[in-house]
Each structure stands twice: as structure tokens, then as C-alpha cells.
Design an enzyme around this catalytic site. Structure first.
Site, mmCIF file in Angstrom:
data_model
loop_
_atom_site.group_PDB
_atom_site.id
_atom_site.type_symbol
_atom_site.label_atom_id
_atom_site.label_comp_id
_atom_site.label_asym_id
_atom_site.label_seq_id
_atom_site.Cartn_x
_atom_site.Cartn_y
_atom_site.Cartn_z
ATOM 1 N N HIS A 321 -45.478 40.443 -21.107
ATOM 2 C CA HIS A 321 -46.291 39.255 -21.348
ATOM 3 C C HIS A 321 -46.956 39.393 -22.693
ATOM 4 C CE1 HIS A 321 -49.160 36.026 -20.712
ATOM 5 N NE2 HIS A 321 -48.347 35.615 -19.749
ATOM 6 N N ASP A 379 -43.850 35.218 -13.054
ATOM 7 C CA ASP A 379 -42.542 34.592 -12.819
ATOM 8 C C ASP A 379 -41.597 35.466 -12.027
ATOM 9 O OD1 ASP A 379 -42.916 32.132 -14.126
ATOM 10 O OD2 ASP A 379 -42.966 33.232 -16.001
HETATM 11 N N1 CMC Z 1 -37.351 43.540 -21.356
HETATM 12 C C1 CMC Z 1 -37.100 44.538 -22.247
HETATM 13 N N2 CMC Z 1 -37.858 44.791 -23.343
HETATM 14 C C2 CMC Z 1 -38.910 43.999 -23.538
HETATM 15 C C3 CMC Z 1 -39.241 42.936 -22.673
HETATM 16 C C4 CMC Z 1 -38.415 42.730 -21.540
HETATM 17 N N3 CMC Z 1 -38.676 41.753 -20.674
HETATM 18 N N4 CMC Z 1 -40.353 42.298 -23.125
HETATM 19 C C5 CMC Z 1 -40.707 42.932 -24.256
HETATM 20 N N5 CMC Z 1 -39.843 43.964 -24.512
HETATM 21 C C6 CMC Z 1 -39.938 44.943 -25.592
HETATM 22 C C7 CMC Z 1 -39.525 44.348 -26.923
HETATM 23 O O1 CMC Z 1 -38.136 44.521 -27.176
HETATM 24 C C8 CMC Z 1 -40.365 45.139 -27.890
HETATM 25 O O2 CMC Z 1 -39.793 46.400 -28.022
HETATM 26 P P1 CMC Z 1 -39.906 47.213 -29.441
HETATM 27 O O3 CMC Z 1 -41.370 47.434 -29.644
HETATM 28 O O4 CMC Z 1 -39.132 48.469 -29.217
HETATM 29 O O5 CMC Z 1 -39.303 46.320 -30.475
HETATM 30 C C9 CMC Z 1 -41.685 45.331 -27.139
HETATM 31 O O6 CMC Z 1 -41.313 45.284 -25.737
HETATM 32 C C10 CMC Z 1 -42.727 44.259 -27.424
HETATM 33 O O7 CMC Z 1 -42.124 42.985 -27.214
HETATM 34 P P2 CMC Z 1 -42.526 41.646 -27.969
HETATM 35 O O8 CMC Z 1 -41.343 40.741 -28.054
HETATM 36 O O9 CMC Z 1 -43.227 41.985 -29.249
HETATM 37 O O10 CMC Z 1 -43.593 41.040 -26.980
HETATM 38 P P3 CMC Z 1 -44.099 39.569 -27.011
HETATM 39 O O11 CMC Z 1 -45.534 39.622 -26.655
HETATM 40 O O12 CMC Z 1 -43.759 38.870 -28.268
HETATM 41 O O13 CMC Z 1 -43.229 38.884 -25.858
HETATM 42 C C11 CMC Z 1 -42.551 37.942 -23.820
HETATM 43 C C12 CMC Z 1 -43.710 38.534 -24.623
HETATM 44 C C13 CMC Z 1 -43.098 37.403 -22.506
HETATM 45 C C14 CMC Z 1 -41.918 36.774 -24.594
HETATM 46 C C15 CMC Z 1 -41.508 39.055 -23.571
HETATM 47 O O14 CMC Z 1 -42.101 40.135 -22.882
HETATM 48 C C16 CMC Z 1 -40.275 38.550 -22.821
HETATM 49 O O15 CMC Z 1 -39.365 38.004 -23.440
HETATM 50 N N6 CMC Z 1 -40.236 38.719 -21.451
HETATM 51 C C17 CMC Z 1 -39.167 38.209 -20.654
HETATM 52 C C18 CMC Z 1 -39.373 36.722 -20.423
HETATM 53 C C19 CMC Z 1 -40.474 36.446 -19.418
HETATM 54 O O16 CMC Z 1 -40.543 37.032 -18.348
HETATM 55 N N7 CMC Z 1 -41.335 35.482 -19.799
HETATM 56 C C20 CMC Z 1 -42.415 35.021 -18.917
HETATM 57 C C21 CMC Z 1 -43.755 35.215 -19.514
HETATM 58 S S1 CMC Z 1 -45.032 34.960 -18.285
HETATM 59 C C22 CMC Z 1 -45.062 33.291 -18.042
HETATM 60 C C23 CMC Z 1 -45.979 32.572 -18.916
HETATM 61 O O17 CMC Z 1 -47.202 32.879 -18.965
HETATM 62 O O18 CMC Z 1 -45.492 31.624 -19.545
#
Ligand code: CMC
Length: 444
Positions: A321, A379
Site C-alpha cells: 500500500h 482488497d
Molecule cells: N508485489 C511485489 N512487490 C511489490 C508489491 C507487490 N504487490 N508492491 C510493492 N512492491 C515492491 C516494489 O517492486 C518496490 O520494490 P523495490 O524497492 O525493490 O523497487 C517496493 O515494493 C516499493 O513499491 P512501490 O511501487 O514504490 O510502492 P507504491 O507505494 O508506489 O505502490 C501499490 C503501492 C499499492 C501501488 C503497490 O504496492 C501495488 O502495486 N500493489 C498491488 C496492487 C494492490 O493491491 N493495490 C491495492 C491498494 S489498496 C486499495 C486502495 O486503497 O486503493
């Protein structure tokens, strides 16, 4: 600089703090106010930054930018805290109900008994949609994604209530609030019924908000749908847990669209479009699709490996998240509900739930997920619950939209009532060509 965390009273940000920045190119120093809310980190007020320094800030994804002042929802992602108007989400999920939470989010305080019944009556009296709306639905292909239909149908309400374009009128804003809240379940159920070729079911105001919604989705003219209290309660709880989440992508979209003075139905429609994406509300649908693709427990390691592979785009859906770097407090409540409902419906051995629990266990023990603080989010469980209730995956994000409607309206209203609100207009770092002369086509 002094830290005054928590010194501000609810109602105003403390403004007695400041921070000084030095421009290393010119050696000039600039002082900016630091604002302190009732809770949360201190905030550098950069509103005069450009006027005083000639520089912008660069913050794609707004990870360090507060776009507004708000009194509605507080999140402390590191501590796993979510509060609506100061009340912890788990207390609301346990003791309150969705109508009460709507009243709280919209008005700021929990209702007294007579205020609550008047509010419920008010919402009930607007639950039907204009009969002409049926023809609007009939223009869509039956296999349209229900979110596509929702984006259109909610936006189309602007055409039915043109008076709501008068966004400066508190009466018009109030009417639009109640209409959106009341009609969201009706439109969502219509989108579902249309997609499966069944007749629309009219709302029944003697049922609660969640029970009425379930009935509109699952009753048919030849057989009524008797709503199981535990299922209605779980739906109501899901609505509470998703009701607001401060300045997330869809809410910020609603605020940005509304900042120009646009009609609230159109603004919320823009929010629904933003919610649709798989990184936001579309994640619950993606979780179910992922679990179906994994298929069996022995394939989990293969998918975990893929999620950790930096060269692959695959992510474990339902994990991680932007704000919570701890267990999502909504996921904790929903995990419990999920077990209760599956028990009640005799689906305890549902293979997908079994698979989900095993995936959760393995991921939570994995160094990659631990180091990055990737926990299951709301989710992860909501999809399993929706599935148990009988909803197809394509409806999952629609259910999120129904629940989030009140948050969008509360945030839009707060912005409209804020005397400091201005049209939202971010700046950019331009990295394109410098000025060049036009070349006629023959010379290119
Ligand atoms: N699976 C594998 N790796 C992950 C995941 C995941 N679900 N989420 C983040 N990472 C890794 C990412 O690759 C990165 O790794 P590194 O530091 O080695 O490059 C690190 O964790 C940080 O990720 P980020 O992309 O900088 O994190 P973010 O805050 O930009 O993204 C997110 C948050 C929710 C978009 C992401 O965690 C994701 O895509 N999750 C899966 C989709 C999901 O479940 N979304 C629902 C969010 S909750 C509902 C809502 O409130 O809307």
C-alpha cells in the site's frame, strides 16, 4: 524550528513554526511557514515558494505533498491507524453501521437517534432513479464492464439534476450529496442486472442500505431474495471500511475535477474512473484473477518468485500500500468478517480462501515482503468475501465505488466549503525541445 506536533486544535492548522531553505546556487536563504495539524507529520507551506524563489517543487505521485487541509480522515500508515473524524476504524466497524458512518463523514459528528432516523429517511426517499435511466442503460452492450456503465450512469445524473451545477448553493450541494449516496446502490445493482440480462429490481426502503443493495442485486421478479443478516452485516462492514481514505487517487481526482466548479455528479464520475485502475480499486478483482491463475497451493512459490523478480512486471495483487507500511487496519477487520461469512454460508472449505490464506502465510514470512513492509491490504480479503456473496469479479470494483461514494462527497463538500480552495493546477519540469522553427513538410 520547533516541533509542535499535536498542538493545533481541531479546526485549524498551527502556523507558528517555520523552516529555512538555502539556495546553493545563489546563497540566498528563504523562510517558509511549517504547519502542524492535529495529528500527522509537520507540513512545509510552499504556497509562496515560486513567487519568492522562482522555483517549483517536483513530486510525481505526490508522496511528499499535502494537497489540502482536511478534517475528515486521518491515516498513520506506519502505525496502521485509520480514523474517521477521530474514531478508529475498528471501533466503527464493530459498533456502528454504514448510515451512521455516512452521517459522521458528511457532518463531522455521530448522529443522535432522531438525527439518524431523519437521515436514513432522507436517503431512502432518494433511492429510486429517474425511469428514463432505464433507456440510458439499454444503450450499453450487455457485456460492458459494469465499471464502464457506472462511470457513464453516475455522470449522466448531471443531466437529470441540472440545478446541481449551482455548486455555490449549500442547498444544491446537500441535495447532490443525498442523491449520490442514495442512488449509488441502485445504479450499481442496475449495472449488474443489465450485465446478466435480468430485469432491474426497484429499491425497498424498509430494508437497510446494505440489505436493500443485496436484494436489488439478487432478487428476481419470480423469487424474492431473503437477505441473511450476517451477509448484510458483512456488506455493511465492507461499506464502512471503504467509506473514506483521505487523499487517495480517486478522491484527489474528485477534488481536482471539482476545483474548477464542475457539477458534483460529473466529478464523482471522474473519481469512479480513477478507482477502476488495478493499482487502486481494481485490485480486488485482480486478486481473484490472480488466485484463479495460481490455482493450487503447490504453485504459490512460483508466483512469489515472479513477484520478487525485478525484471518482471508481476506484483502480488492485494499486497502493499502506498500509505500503510504496516498491516492495513481494514484488512484485519475484513479477515475476521471473511471467516465469519464463509462459515455462515457453509463455504469454510472454499479452495480460493484456503489458497489465499496460504499465500498470505508464505508472503508474510518472506524476506522480500518483510523488508519492503508489504502486508495484505483490504482488497486481498474483500474479493474473497464478494465472491462468497455471489458477485462476479467484474462487480468487485463497483462495490468499492458504492462504498467510497460517501467519502468522495464528503471530501468534495469540504473543498467547496473551504474559502481557500482554488482551481487545482500542478506545474511541471519541462524536458522537451527548446524553441525550434517550423519545417515545411517537404523539407522534413
Ligand atoms: N508485489 C511485489 N512487490 C511489490 C508489491 C507487490 N504487490 N508492491 C510493492 N512492491 C515492491 C516494489 O517492486 C518496490 O520494490 P523495490 O524497492 O525493490 O523497487 C517496493 O515494493 C516499493 O513499491 P512501490 O511501487 O514504490 O510502492 P507504491 O507505494 O508506489 O505502490 C501499490 C503501492 C499499492 C501501488 C503497490 O504496492 C501495488 O502495486 N500493489 C498491488 C496492487 C494492490 O493491491 N493495490 C491495492 C491498494 S489498496 C486499495 C486502495 O486503497 O486503493
Amino acid at each position: 524550528m520547533t516541533t509542535k506536533l499535536g498542538s493545533a486544535k481541531q479546526g485549524a492548522a498551527d502556523k507558528s513554526d517555520s523552516v529555512t531553505l538555502t539556495d546553493n546556487q545563489t546563497g540566498k536563504t528563504y523562510t517558509f511557514p511549517v504547519l502542524t495539524g492535529t495529528d500527522g507529520p509537520r507540513v512545509i507551506d510552499t504556497r509562496k515558494l515560486y513567487a519568492e524563489t522562482g522555483m517549483f517543487t517536483y513530486d510525481p505521485g505526490y508522496t511528499s505533498t499535502a494537497s489540502c487541509e482536511s478534517k475528515i480522515t486521518f491515516i498513520d500508515g506506519d502505525a496502521g491507524v485509520l480514523q474517521y473524524r477521530g474514531y478508529p476504524i475498528d471501533e466503527l466497524a464493530k459498533h456502528s453501521d454504514f448510515m451512521e458512518v455516512c452521517y459522521l463523514l458528511l457532518g463531522g459528528e455521530l448522529p443522535k437517534a432522531e438525527q439518524k432516523s431523519a437521515f436514513v429517511r432522507d436517503v431512502g426517499s432518494h433511492s429510486m432513479v429517474h425511469e428514463q435511466m432505464q433507456y440510458y442503460f439499454r444503450g450499453f452492450r450487455r457485456d460492458s464492464h459494469p465499471m464502464a456503465v457506472m462511470v457513464g450512469a453516475v455522470g449522466a445524473l448531471s443531466a437529470f439534476y441540472p440545478e446541481s451545477a449551482d455548486v455555490r448553493s449549500p442547498e444544491q450541494r446537500r441535495d447532490a450529496q443525498i442523491r449520490l449516496l442514495a442512488k449509488a446502490p441502485t445504479l450499481a445493482a442496475m449495472a449488474y442486472k443489465y450485465s446478466i440480462g435480468q430485469p432491474f429490481v426497484y429499491p425497498r426502503n424498509d430494508l437497510g442500505y446494505a440489505a436493500n443493495f443485496l436484494r436489488m442485486c439478487f432478487a428476481i421478479p419470480s423469487e424474492d431474495y431473503v437477505v441473511k443478516p450476517s451477509v448484510a452485516r458483512a456488506m455493511d462492514r465492507i461499506f464502512i471500511l471503504h467509506a473514506d481514505h483521505e487523499q487517495n487517487a480517486s478522491t484527489s481526482t474528485v477534488r481536482l475535477a471539482g476545483s474548477s466548479g464542475a457539477n458534483p455528479f460529473a466529478c464523482v464520475s471522474a473519481g469512479i474512473a480513477s478507482l477502476w485502475g488495478p493499482a487502486h480499486g481494481g485490485a480486488n478483482e485482480a486478486v481473484l484473477n490472480m488466485l484463479t491463475e495460481i490455482g493450487s497451493k503447490d504453485r504459490i512459490p512460483e508466483f512469489i518468485k515472479k513477484a520478487k523478480d525485478q525484471t518482471s512486471n508481476f506484483r502480488l495483487m492485494g499486497f502493499g500500500h502506498r500509505v500503510y507500511k504496516n498491516y492495513d487496519p481494514r484488512a484485519a477487520v475484513l479477515r475476521e468478517s471473511c471467516h465469519e461469512v464463509l462459515e455462515e454460508l457453509g463455504m469454510r472449505d472454499e479452495p480460493l480462501l484456503d489458497l489465499a490464506m496460504e499465500l498470505e502465510r508464505i508472503a508474510l514470512e518472506d524476506k522480500y515482503f518483510i523488508e519492503r513492509k508489504l502486508y495484505p491490504n483490504v482488497d486481498f480479503y474483500s474479493g474473497i468475501l464478494y465472491r462468497a456473496m455471489g458477485f462476479p469479479t467484474s462487480m468487485f470494483t463497483v462495490l468499492f465505488a458504492v462504498a467510497r461514494m460517501v467519502g468522495w462527497i464528503a471530501q468534495w463538500t469540504e473543498m467547496m466549503e473551504d474559502p481557500e480552495h482554488r482551481i487545482g493546477r500542478p506545474r511541471q519540469i519541462y524536458t522537451g525541445h527548446n524553441r525550434r522553427s517550423y519545417v515545411p513538410i517537404a523539407g522534413r
